[in-house]
Motif scaffolding. Structure first.
Motif, PDB file in Angstrom:
ATOM      1  N   TRP A  62       0.840  -1.350   0.011  1.00  0.00           N
ATOM      2  CA  TRP A  62       0.165   0.249   0.133  1.00  0.00           C
ATOM      3  C   TRP A  62       0.796   1.150  -0.107  1.00  0.00           C
ATOM      4  CZ3 TRP A  62      -4.665   0.700  -1.586  1.00  0.00           C
ATOM      5  CH2 TRP A  62      -5.273   1.822  -1.030  1.00  0.00           C
ATOM      6  N   ASP A  63       1.944   1.104   0.782  1.00  0.00           N
ATOM      7  CA  ASP A  63       2.763   2.285   0.758  1.00  0.00           C
ATOM      8  C   ASP A  63       3.461   2.439  -0.679  1.00  0.00           C
ATOM      9  OD1 ASP A  63       3.418   3.657   3.030  1.00  0.00           O
ATOM     10  OD2 ASP A  63       5.476   3.185   3.160  1.00  0.00           O
TER      11      ASP A  63
ATOM     12  N   LEU B 278       2.352   1.723  -3.352  1.00  0.00           N
ATOM     13  CA  LEU B 278       1.360   2.228  -4.466  1.00  0.00           C
ATOM     14  C   LEU B 278       1.375   3.624  -4.260  1.00  0.00           C
ATOM     15  CD1 LEU B 278      -0.750   0.808  -6.348  1.00  0.00           C
ATOM     16  CD2 LEU B 278      -2.380   1.029  -4.631  1.00  0.00           C
ATOM     17  N   GLY B 279       1.076   3.943  -3.027  1.00  0.00           N
ATOM     18  CA  GLY B 279       1.071   5.694  -2.815  1.00  0.00           C
ATOM     19  C   GLY B 279       2.301   6.414  -3.235  1.00  0.00           C
ATOM     20  N   ASN B 280       3.361   5.819  -3.585  1.00  0.00           N
ATOM     21  CA  ASN B 280       4.496   6.283  -4.075  1.00  0.00           C
ATOM     22  C   ASN B 280       4.477   6.479  -5.442  1.00  0.00           C
ATOM     23  OD1 ASN B 280       7.049   7.262  -4.560  1.00  0.00           O
ATOM     24  ND2 ASN B 280       8.160   5.516  -3.963  1.00  0.00           N
ATOM     25  N   LEU B 281       4.149   7.632  -5.712  1.00  0.00           N
ATOM     26  CA  LEU B 281       4.030   8.040  -7.193  1.00  0.00           C
ATOM     27  C   LEU B 281       5.167   8.098  -8.300  1.00  0.00           C
ATOM     28  CD1 LEU B 281       1.051  10.623  -7.121  1.00  0.00           C
ATOM     29  CD2 LEU B 281       0.970   8.401  -7.673  1.00  0.00           C
TER      30      LEU B 281
ATOM     31  N   LEU C 266       7.082   5.743  -8.282  1.00  0.00           N
ATOM     32  CA  LEU C 266       7.189   4.256  -8.738  1.00  0.00           C
ATOM     33  C   LEU C 266       6.301   4.119  -9.718  1.00  0.00           C
ATOM     34  CD1 LEU C 266       9.114   2.576  -7.225  1.00  0.00           C
ATOM     35  CD2 LEU C 266       7.239   1.432  -6.039  1.00  0.00           C
TER      36      LEU C 266
ATOM     37  N   LEU D 139       3.969   1.853 -12.426  1.00  0.00           N
ATOM     38  CA  LEU D 139       2.995   0.729 -12.195  1.00  0.00           C
ATOM     39  C   LEU D 139       3.672  -0.707 -12.502  1.00  0.00           C
ATOM     40  CD1 LEU D 139      -0.878   1.521 -13.182  1.00  0.00           C
ATOM     41  CD2 LEU D 139       0.462   0.932 -11.007  1.00  0.00           C
TER      42      LEU D 139
ATOM     43  N   ARG E 164      -5.379   6.030  -4.435  1.00  0.00           N
ATOM     44  CA  ARG E 164      -3.749   5.939  -4.299  1.00  0.00           C
ATOM     45  C   ARG E 164      -2.680   6.576  -5.033  1.00  0.00           C
ATOM     46  NH1 ARG E 164      -1.536   6.059   0.796  1.00  0.00           N
ATOM     47  NH2 ARG E 164       0.333   5.136   0.887  1.00  0.00           N
ATOM     48  N   ARG E 165      -3.140   6.376  -6.363  1.00  0.00           N
ATOM     49  CA  ARG E 165      -2.249   6.749  -7.349  1.00  0.00           C
ATOM     50  C   ARG E 165      -2.627   8.134  -7.762  1.00  0.00           C
ATOM     51  NH1 ARG E 165       2.223   4.111  -7.836  1.00  0.00           N
ATOM     52  NH2 ARG E 165       2.242   4.820  -9.976  1.00  0.00           N
ATOM     53  N   LYS E 166      -3.438   8.931  -7.209  1.00  0.00           N
ATOM     54  CA  LYS E 166      -3.901  10.290  -7.213  1.00  0.00           C
ATOM     55  C   LYS E 166      -4.718  10.538  -8.729  1.00  0.00           C
ATOM     56  CE  LYS E 166      -1.207  12.259  -3.965  1.00  0.00           C
ATOM     57  NZ  LYS E 166      -1.095  11.242  -3.242  1.00  0.00           N
TER      58      LYS E 166
END
Lengths: 738, 767
Positions: A250-251, A253-256, A258, A260, B642-644
């Motif tokens: 989840w962490d 995933l929130g790291n933009l 990174l 997909l 989460r991906r904004k």
């Protein structure tokens, strides 16, 4: 890993007036910063690790061969180790890895598998048992360095790690549990291994896909498989790792920053190492289990006919029986449900008030003479065993009568409620010497066959329909109460659902008039065997219910160290070992849990309120919330589920949770002492307070161990209730029995 | 009384409350201002000005309430026969009417009390034998008023559902849909129309949810206002009522507590609140959501125990002290007994465990058989058992080992903790004894007997140490009824224990008593208390026998405090377990989602008219689909956010999340725990969860139409589909209404046609 010494060097100059002003804004206890006395410098760590490891091994291996007789559950697990050496098939409620390892250790150390392990107290005499105990003690000793490393990784504080390690080294309970041939040290080894590698992997998070990252990740998977393979309790650590992984992902995933694709790689790596790898290993250990155990043994009856045919020495192995069922044959019928039993009857009647007061018919998992039934025609009672009469085969759709061989009563059903499944009809044994009434008639049908076909032993799946009421003979899978000898209920179900509950096959078949033909029975696939053995284990586990009026251990007893377990010896002259935690340590752990909650809640509230914290306090609160949180979660996961379990529970079930609790104690007291030391601005006083507190704790633990060590290393002489006993003053609770 | 009751029940519908308040506060004010969602203080402000009032009435809500009332109250007293669990609750109503004490192990007393209130209002005298489902009610049973409260509660769920959706910030259209779905849900109708508790439970659950939402929506602009307090307090009150009706209410209570905790957590992070105001908020919530519910819960028990002061059929599960506090029964016997047990006292000893049944230490002239069936030997001495009935052979005399006399000296010498005594059986004058011989059924324990000297080198071992377990000091006196005592054998330190096994024929099936050598800690089976007690006066055996046969008489009364009674009753309710036998219509939790099961409630004695608990299958299926769609969509949105990437506007996201928290959360907490329970389960246990799930349907539908149907064409197609789907809901409702209302009677073929699933058990008479 930031070097601790460097941390201290930074601290000195920054504790100036500026920070003090800032700290005025802190809530309540989170006051002034001060230099927390730093742990000693770099080279101390390997030395500390070596020290705790040494102490741990010394405490676990001290007086290992004593007592030289079977203690407590050694009677089970030692026996099962012997089964592996003798390659005899057995049944146990736990997965096989732990017992396989015990067997292996025994084999390597020269134990020949001949000791019967009849009951606790049997002397080993010339048999070599120290190898197996030594193996368990070795794994048990590893727990301490593991705990040390985990706490060090989470808190970056050497004193915290040392405290946790000392607690485990000097806990009498942990020592006792590690010294015997039991599954617990093996389970705890894998469990702590999994946590350690998880924590290590987390700290490699800044360099993903590096060699060490891969190493720790896959090691987590291996340990998970190991933990699951020893006992199903391993499921809780799987949950812990699972939750941690979800949080982690989840962490990510929130790291933009990174992409997909990268995220997909992360996901795949975890699926591979934490799901597929453990599954493969887990399956592999069952494959080994079934390959090694290829001889018939005491566990056969729990398994289906097809399974049994694989075991050398079983009466179904390379079986040679008459192929087609004929009138006059003596047969056993096995229910096709997973872990279904044989159709069984015995002289006892159903008790008053439960259906008609006729002879009980049940399903029974063991092989027994009372499982034998004779197939007769419904309308004639000619003596079919007369060798001169012609053989007549039973055909699909025939109406037959089943006579119980031992009691000569017919399988019977009528419109009375079944004992447990009230919607079904009761099945009884009825009639005298085979003479009953029309409620004894059953139509025999083979699934997926046309009328008039013959019925094959083992291979035909048979359904018995009661002619008068139209219901189908089945086994509900529920265990009867005491009056039914805790065998499984057999009913006649009026609902015509197709399910293995109401299907049977013929297993043994004796008919002297027919030629025996060697049958190449259906070989079950490995997946089927795996599934079946799990069903049998789960059923066995849920079958371990406490008896009425029995005083059993309750989960709330455990953390307060309410009552131990007698490992060996009852009388005054015996060498007595009593599994009981070191009360000082356990009560310290208990208090610490409350303390931790207090600290964690106030820290979380302070952070949420946006209170400005100094760097050190921030770091400390991170350790308390993140590191302590993980450990607390582990404790909760290994403790709370027991409240919901219906099976019999024992004191030693708490030990995995106790490991977490001890690590939490290390982290919490370290943080607490740092907070307290933080009040005193003078660095020398602060250091004194910190060191003093730490030393006091360690001394307390050591001294309590000195007091209680006879619990583990054996007590001889009068019981503690006698004032002349050396343990007399130490029986602090009435419920302790040493 | 009626008005007050109405006040509480109607308050769900917003404006009625104001109406009633106006009536209560300013009774003579003729014109009324009724504005939906108004606050108390503003209302008080109006009183200062000239009273000019305009009325604003939500006709939707009115119409829904009326329809709800019609659907639930229509033909309420039909059938005039005992329907399903009425047979169970009816007994309790009767006992309330007669003020006789009982223990209902299924839950707390508030629900039963409400049902009894119905009986009280209808003038029920309690004279009806509740023994059989389907039995015709006699003329004295006010069927209508007994069934009225559950039906009212069921009817009010309809407007409550409407309001909940409004408060969740969904459209009136969606709210109307939710209310109609609840209205047309056959299972809810069936369950509300009889003397059962589920509809009351659901009502309080919905009321609690609604009041919390109202409170939360007021939070933003008017903290600590009158209506803010009102809704906050009502949340707590409704929660405690729900818990008081059935323990299932706890699940929703916990959910609301969690939601309140979460909301408060967000407030902590909000820097606009000062520390003091945060503290005030916290205290207000703690008061309303924790302390008041606890007080209410206690008050239910207080009323329960005050109402029921007579002894009755369930006395025997309670301790002697509790029984003595009830009028009649044991109190009649024990009234006036001497309190302190002294040497020479004549006593009966009751085992504290009370399982498998209550019993008293007993002996009789028969001896243990020399050899048991399994070949083991016995001491062949006089049997000692535990006997479940009052009998003269239950009397024992406490004797000082150092003295010969069996009478109480003057002044009496009381027995204290730690004293060593002998127990003499009153009728046979033999001594209670135990020795190293295996007990008849529990071979690991010692046999307990009354000693007969056979001169075979088996000496008497008849000294027992009295240990008072609930002592305050080590010199406590052994007291009648109050003291819990353990008898420890001096020679072997075995403890006198009830094994719970029942002896074979030779022991007259009485319960086995043994000496437990390995006494592990405290267990009630080893604890005894003196129940009947008197000071023995006769030294001669003959006289003593006469004395033993005579009833005890003397005067002192012992009163238990309310808290002691409450603790005991609460503990009994939680630990008492019924025999876990399966019911014909019991089902497993997994069957409920797909409604694979039904319950036949009633069958007309001659015609084919019958009542079933059977849901509206279209609603059940749609609710499942809605829950599935909600979960998938939410997961999708969450990952995307989460991906904004924001698929729906923030204004729609918040209601979507809170609606899910309440509806999906409510469904989960009311459903999933049943998988862990080991009790007999029925379809009606699913109804609270179902109610939450139904509320989710219009939420998902509105969301789909608002955010996923982008074009006008899609929107109109969607609406058309909705109309078709809703007609099918109505169709199913009307198809199954004969088995919901029990009228009209259907023919065999019609009944067979209703059996849409093979697993449904619809009763068809054989021709």
């Amino acid at each position: 890993m930031p070097a601790a010494g460097g941390g201290q060097a930074e601290l000195g100059p920054r504790g100036g007036p500026l920070r003090q002003r800032e700290s005025r804004r802190l809530l309540g206890g989170l006051a002034r910063p001060a230099a927390p006395p730093a742990p000693s410098a770099g080279p101390a760590r390997p030395a500390a690790l070596a020290l705790v490891t040494l102490l741990s091994f010394a405490s676990r291996f001290h007086r290992l061969p004593e007592p030289p007789h079977v203690c407590w559950d050694e009677t089970h697990f030692g026996k099962m180790g012997s089964y592996y050496i003798n390659r005899t098939f057995f049944f146990d409620v736990h997965p096989p890895l732990g017992k396989m390892l015990i067997g292996l250790a025994g084999y390597l150390s020269g134990y020949d598998g001949t000791f019967p392990f009849q009951k606790p107290g049997d002397r080993y005499e010339q048999h070599n048992y120290v190898g197996m105990r030594g193996f368990c003690a070795f794994l048990g000793s590893c727990l301490v360095p593991f705990a040390y490393l985990i706490v060090l990784e989470l808190s970056k504080s050497l004193p915290a790690a040392l405290l946790a390690a000392f607690i485990l080294i000097f806990d009498t309970g942990c020592i006792t549990l590690s010294q015997y041939i039991l599954l617990d040290p093996i389970l705890m080894f894998f469990l702590m291994g999994a946590v350690l590698s998880m924590v290590k992997c987390n700290s490699c998070a800044d360099r993903p896909f590096s060699a060490s990252w891969w190493f720790w990740l896959s090691l987590t998977g291996v340990n998970l498989a190991g933990a699951m393979g020893v006992k199903f309790v391993g499921l809780f650590v799987v949950l812990l790792v699972g939750l941690n992984t979800i949080y982690d992902l989840w962490d990510l995933l929130g790291n933009l920053s990174l992409s997909l694709v990268m995220f997909g790689k992360h996901l795949l790596a975890r699926v591979l190492c934490l799901i597929l790898l453990p599954l493969a290993l887990y399956t592999a250990m069952f494959a080994v289990h079934f390959t090694v155990l290829n001889k018939s043994g005491p566990g056969d009856g729990f398994f289906s006919s097809a399974f049994q045919s694989q075991l050398i020495g079983n009466n179904l192995h390379n079986v040679s029986v008459p192929e087609h069922l004929a009138y006059g044959s003596v047969v056993t019928m096995k229910n096709l449900r997973m872990a279904g039993g044989y159709l069984h009857s015995h002289w006892h009647l159903y008790p008053e008030g439960i259906g008609a007061r006729q002879q009980q018919v049940t399903a029974y998992l063991h092989k027994d003479l009372n499982n034998l039934w004779i197939i007769k025609k419904h309308d004639s009672d000619t003596d079919l065993s007369d060798p001169s009469s012609p053989v007549e085969f039973v055909r699909h759709g025939d109406i037959i009568r089943l006579e119980h061989k031992e009691t000569s009563r017919n399988l019977h059903s009528h419109q009375h409620e079944a004992p447990l499944t009230r919607k079904h009809f009761q099945v009884t044994g009825y009639g005298i010497n085979g003479t009953g009434d029309s409620n004894d008639f059953w139509r025999i049908e083979v699934v997926g066959r046309k009328a008039g076909k013959l019925i094959k032993v083992l291979r035909s799946q048979v359904r018995l329909t009661h002619v008068a009421t139209g219901c189908i003979l089945g086994s509900s899978g529920k265990t009867l109460p005491k009056w039914g000898w805790e065998q499984v209920e057999v009913t006649c179900t009026p609902y015509l659902k197709e399910s293995p509950n109401s299907l049977w096959n013929f297993e043994d078949h004796i008919n002297p008039k027919l030629p025996n033909i060697s049958l190449d029975v259906l070989k079950p696939s490995f997946a089927e065997i795996l599934l079946e053995s799990h069903m049998v284990m789960i059923r066995g586990n849920s079958g371990l219910k406490p008896k009425d009026n029995e005083v059993t251990s309750k989960p709330w007893h455990w953390p307060i160290n309410y009552q131990g377990l007698r490992f060996s010896g009852v009388n005054e002259t015996d060498y007595r070992v009593y599994l009981l935690g070191n009360p000082v340590i356990w009560w310290l752990n208990l208090v610490t849990i409350g303390l931790y909650l207090l600290i964690a809640v106030s820290t979380a509230v302070a952070l949420k309120r946006g209170v400005q914290l100094t760097t050190e306090l921030k770091e400390l609160s991170r350790v308390v919330l993140r590191g302590g949180g993980q450990i607390t979660l582990g404790w909760l996961l290994h403790y709370l589920p027991f409240f919901m379990m219906g099976r019999v529970l024992y004191f030693h079930h708490y030990f995995p949770a106790m490991l977490f609790s001890s690590m939490l104690t290390g982290i919490t007291w370290d943080a607490l002492l740092k907070f307290c030391a933080g009040f005193l601005s003078h660095s020398t006083t602060a250091r004194k307070v910190y060191r003093g507190g730490f030393l006091a704790l360690v001394l307390l633990i050591t001294y309590s161990f000195y007091l209680f060590h006879p619990l583990s290393y054996g007590m001889i002489g009068p019981m503690a209730s006698d004032p002349s006993s050396p343990m007399a003053g130490l029986r602090w609770m009435d419920s302790w029995e040493f | 009384m009626l008005l007050k009751r109405g006040n509480k029940a109607w308050s769900g519908g917003g404006w009625w409350f104001y109406y009633l308040c106006m009536r209560l506060t300013g009774g003579d004010a003729k014109p009324l201002v009724l504005r939906f969602g108004q606050t108390f203080d503003r209302m008080l402000g109006f009183l200062k000005k000239p009273v000019v009032v305009t009325a604003e009435i939500n006709m939707n809500l009115m119409a829904l309430t009326v329809m709800g009332l019609i659907s639930r109250l229509w033909g309420l007293s039909y059938p005039r026969a005992v329907v399903f669990d009425e047979v169970y609750y009816g007994q309790f109503v009767s006992l309330y009417m007669k003020r006789i004490f009982f223990v209902d192990d299924s839950g707390p007393p508030f629900g039963n009390m409400l049902l009894a209130l119905g009986g009280y209002l209808g003038g029920f005298d309690g004279n009806f034998l509740w023994n059989r489902i389907g039995a015709e009610y006699s003329i004295n049973v006010p069927v209508w008023s007994l069934r009225l409260l559950p039906a009212l509660a069921g009817a009010l769920c309809v407007p409550l559902a409407y309001q909940i959706l409004i408060e969740l910030q969904f459209s009136h259209c969606a709210a109307l849909g939710a209310a109609l779905l609840i209205l047309l849900e056959n299972s809810l109708i069936t369950q509300s129309r009889f003397m059962l508790l589920e509809s009351i439970l659901i009502f309080f659950i919905l009321l609690a949810v609604l009041s919390y939402l109202k409170f939360y929506n007021l939070q933003r602009h008017s903290s600590f206002s009158g209506s803010w307090w009102f809704w906050l307090l009502l949340t707590g009150v409704a929660c405690s009522c729900a818990v008081g009706v059935k323990y299932m209410g706890l699940f929703t209570y916990m959910l609301l507590l969690a939601i309140a905790g979460l909301h408060f957590w967000h407030m902590i992070g909000d820097q606009n609140f000062s520390n003091v105001s945060l503290m005030c908020h916290f205290l207000a919530r703690a008061l309303a959501l924790v302390i008041i519910p606890m007080a209410m819960y206690l008050s239910f028990f207080y009323v329960h125990l005050t109402l029921l002061y007579r002894s009755g059929p369930h006395d025997q599960i309670m301790t002697s002290a509790f029984q003595a506090s009830l009028e009649g029964g044991l109190a009649r016997i024990t009234q006036g007994q001497p309190l302190e047990v002294a040497y020479g006292s004549q006593i009966t000893l009751r085992n504290v465990l009370g399982k498998p049944m209550q019993c008293w230490l007993h002996s009789h002239t028969n001896t243990y058989p020399i050899r048991y069936e399994n070949g083991r030997g016995s001491s062949h001495q006089q049997q000692v058992t535990c006997y479940p009935f009052k009998d003269v052979n239950n009397w024992w005399i406490v004797k000082d080992p150092g003295m010969q006399q069996l009478v109480v000296s003057n002044p009496p010498r009381p027995v204290r903790h730690g004293h060593i005594v002998q127990l003499v059986h009153g009728i046979t004058t033999r001594y209670l004894n135990t020795h190293d011989v295996a007990a008849p059924l529990s071979p690991h324990s010692q046999e307990v007997s009354c000693y007969i000297d056979y001169n075979i080198s088996m000496p008497a071992q008849n000294l027992w140490r009295v240990e008072i377990l609930n002592r305050e000091s080590d010199t406590d006196v052994w007291k009648t009824i109050l003291s819990e005592v353990r008898f420890v054998h001096v020679n072997t330190s075995a403890v006198l224990k009830l094994s719970g096994a029942s002896l074979p024929e030779w022991g007259y099936r009485q319960l086995e008593v043994v000496g437990e050598k390995l006494s592990k800690g405290y267990h009630q089976s080893m604890v005894w208390n003196v129940e009947e007690h008197r000071y023995g006066k006769s030294q001669e055996q003959k006289e003593r026998e006469v004395e033993l046969h005579s009833p005890t008489q003397m005067d002192i009364s012992k009163n238990l405090s309310f808290m002691a009674k409450f603790t005991e009753l609460q503990w009994k309710i939680l630990t008492l377990k019924n025999e876990d036998t399966e019911h014909k219509y019991s089902s497993s939790a997994l069957d409920w989602i797909t409604m694979d099961t039904n319950i036949a409630y009633w069958l007309h004695p001659t015609s084919g008219a019958q009542i079933h608990l059977l849901g509206n299958i279209v609603t059940w299926a749609s609710a499942n689909v809605a829950a599935l769609v909600y979960t998938c969509l939410s997961l999708w949105y969450l990952v995307r956010r989460r991906r904004k990437i924001y698929d729906i506007p923030e204004g729609a996201w918040q209601p979507w999340v809170s609606a899910g928290g309440i509806c999906v959360g409510g469904w989960a907490v009311n459903y999933l725990p049943f998988f862990l329970m080991e009790k007999t389960l029925f379809l009606y246990h699913y109804l609270p969860a179902l109610t939450f799930q139904i509320l989710l349907i219009p939420i998902v539908l509105q969301h789909l139409s608002d955010h996923l149907c982008r074009s006008l064409l899609l929107k109109s197609m969607f609406s058309a589909l909705l109309v078709a789907w809703f007609s099918s809901v109505y169709l199913v409702y009307s198809t199954f209404s004969p088995v919901t209302y029990g009228e009209p009677a259907l023919s065999v073929t019609e009944l067979k046609d209703l059996r849409w699933k093979d697993s449904w058990n619809i009763l068809i008479r054989k021709q």
